[in-house]
Write an enzyme that holds these catalytic residues in place. Structure first.
Site, short mmCIF file in Angstrom:
data_model
loop_
_atom_site.label_atom_id
_atom_site.label_comp_id
_atom_site.label_asym_id
_atom_site.label_seq_id
_atom_site.Cartn_x
_atom_site.Cartn_y
_atom_site.Cartn_z
N TYR A 43 3.50 5.65 1.21
CA TYR A 43 4.23 6.37 2.25
C TYR A 43 5.57 6.88 1.71
O TYR A 43 6.56 6.14 1.64
CB TYR A 43 4.47 5.48 3.47
CG TYR A 43 3.21 4.92 4.11
CD1 TYR A 43 1.98 5.56 3.97
CD2 TYR A 43 3.27 3.76 4.86
CE1 TYR A 43 0.84 5.05 4.56
CE2 TYR A 43 2.12 3.24 5.46
CZ TYR A 43 0.92 3.89 5.30
OH TYR A 43 -0.22 3.38 5.89
N HIS A 128 -5.36 -0.93 -0.23
CA HIS A 128 -5.24 0.35 0.46
C HIS A 128 -6.28 1.35 -0.04
O HIS A 128 -6.36 1.65 -1.24
CB HIS A 128 -3.83 0.91 0.20
CG HIS A 128 -3.38 1.92 1.20
ND1 HIS A 128 -2.20 2.62 1.06
CD2 HIS A 128 -3.91 2.36 2.36
CE1 HIS A 128 -2.03 3.43 2.08
NE2 HIS A 128 -3.07 3.29 2.89
#
Length: 307
Positions: A43, A128
């Site tokens: 992010y 992830h």
């Protein structure tokens, strides 16, 4: 219902925000009673972790749950000449992501994340987006995380992605505690009911439900037109409109029902919502507090709009 704050927006997802706005979002979440915060190196090339760590720095560490993710290492970009990130975050591409689901990669990723966050421990580490790295993850990332969990360094080991069937394979083949499933158990569609959620219930794996608005189509009282980050097909928009009409008969707005549905399943521990402003945090918290009558779910099932 337990709410979590998803912190992709703190990494300038789609548009930039100031450090002050990022801090205010976390402050508003805390004021609303939110004590679970999820971030990732992905992010904003680490920006989300930096901002979240700064915003939580003066909060008692034992009063909140913090998760981040592994699988993408950040490295200096030797070719940087002013270009912007190409993965949806409005940040300079001074770093590049390197997919690494090995034991060494996981340990390096966690060490870097803790440094950016300014903490000495992570509560939950999610692998992830490992859908294309199943065997590497089973051989490297997950055993490394389980070892850290067994040493007391982590409280939980998990996986996070959009693919319910691949998550089910991981749950079946490894000793994970938690999964984060994005967009696959929502008011619009529930494929996670086929295999994933029953398997989690059988094996005692807790679930964090993310992407409950399907990236926008369920985020407003009148259905939006964005689904899974693309223009929504007309038939999905029509389905969402029919769902909204049933919700309206019970005095419930579409987003409130979208937040409430995942929490009705016994394995769902938290619903994770992102926010790009203080107003969105407050709106999400208010909608999460709405009591949705069970008769609403029954009406949706009767019309073939809900599993």
């Amino acid at each position: 219902m337990r709410l979590g704050l998803g912190c992709a927006q703190l990494g300038n997802l789609y548009r930039a925000m100031t450090d002050e706005t990022a801090a205010a979002i976390v402050d508003a979440a805390w004021a609303a009673g939110i004590r679970y915060f999820d971030t990732a190196p992905h992010y904003g090339l680490g920006l989300s972790e930096l901002r979240l760590g700064a915003a939580l720095r003066d909060r008692p560490r034992d009063e909140y749950v913090l998760s981040t993710k592994v699988g993408r290492l950040l490295a200096e970009n030797p070719a940087f000449v002013g270009q912007r990130d190409n993965s949806g975050f409005e940040v300079p591409a001074t770093l590049v992501r390197r997919n690494d689901y090995s034991r060494d990669g996981v340990l390096r990723s966690l060490e870097s994340s803790m440094a950016r966050l300014g903490v000495d421990r992570i509560d939950i580490a999610f692998v992830h987006d490992a859908e294309d790295y199943v065997e590497e993850t089973l051989a490297g990332a997950i055993p490394a995380l389980i070892e850290l969990r067994d040493q007391g360094v982590l409280r939980g080991v998990g996986l996070g992605m959009n693919f319910d069937r691949i998550l089910a394979e991981f749950v079946r083949r490894s000793d994970v505690d938690t999964i984060m499933v994005a967009g696959r158990y929502t008011l619009l569609e529930q494929p996670a009911l086929d295999e994933l959620l029953p398997l989690c219930e059988e094996r005692g794996v807790r679930v964090m439900a993310a992407g409950v608005f399907n990236s926008g189509i369920l985020a407003t009282p009148a259905p939006g037109t964005t689904y899974d980050y693309r223009e929504a097909p007309a038939e999905l928009v029509e389905r969402a409109r029919r769902i909204a009409d049933v919700c309206a008969r019970f005095g419930v707005e579409l987003p409130a029902a979208a937040i409430a549905l995942p929490a009705t399943h016994p394995v769902v521990e938290a619903v994770v919502l992102g926010a790009s402003s203080v107003r969105q945090v407050e709106s999400n918290a208010a909608r999460a507090a709405v009591e949705v009558p069970p008769q609403l779910w029954e009406a949706l099932r009767a019309e073939g709009l809900l599993r």
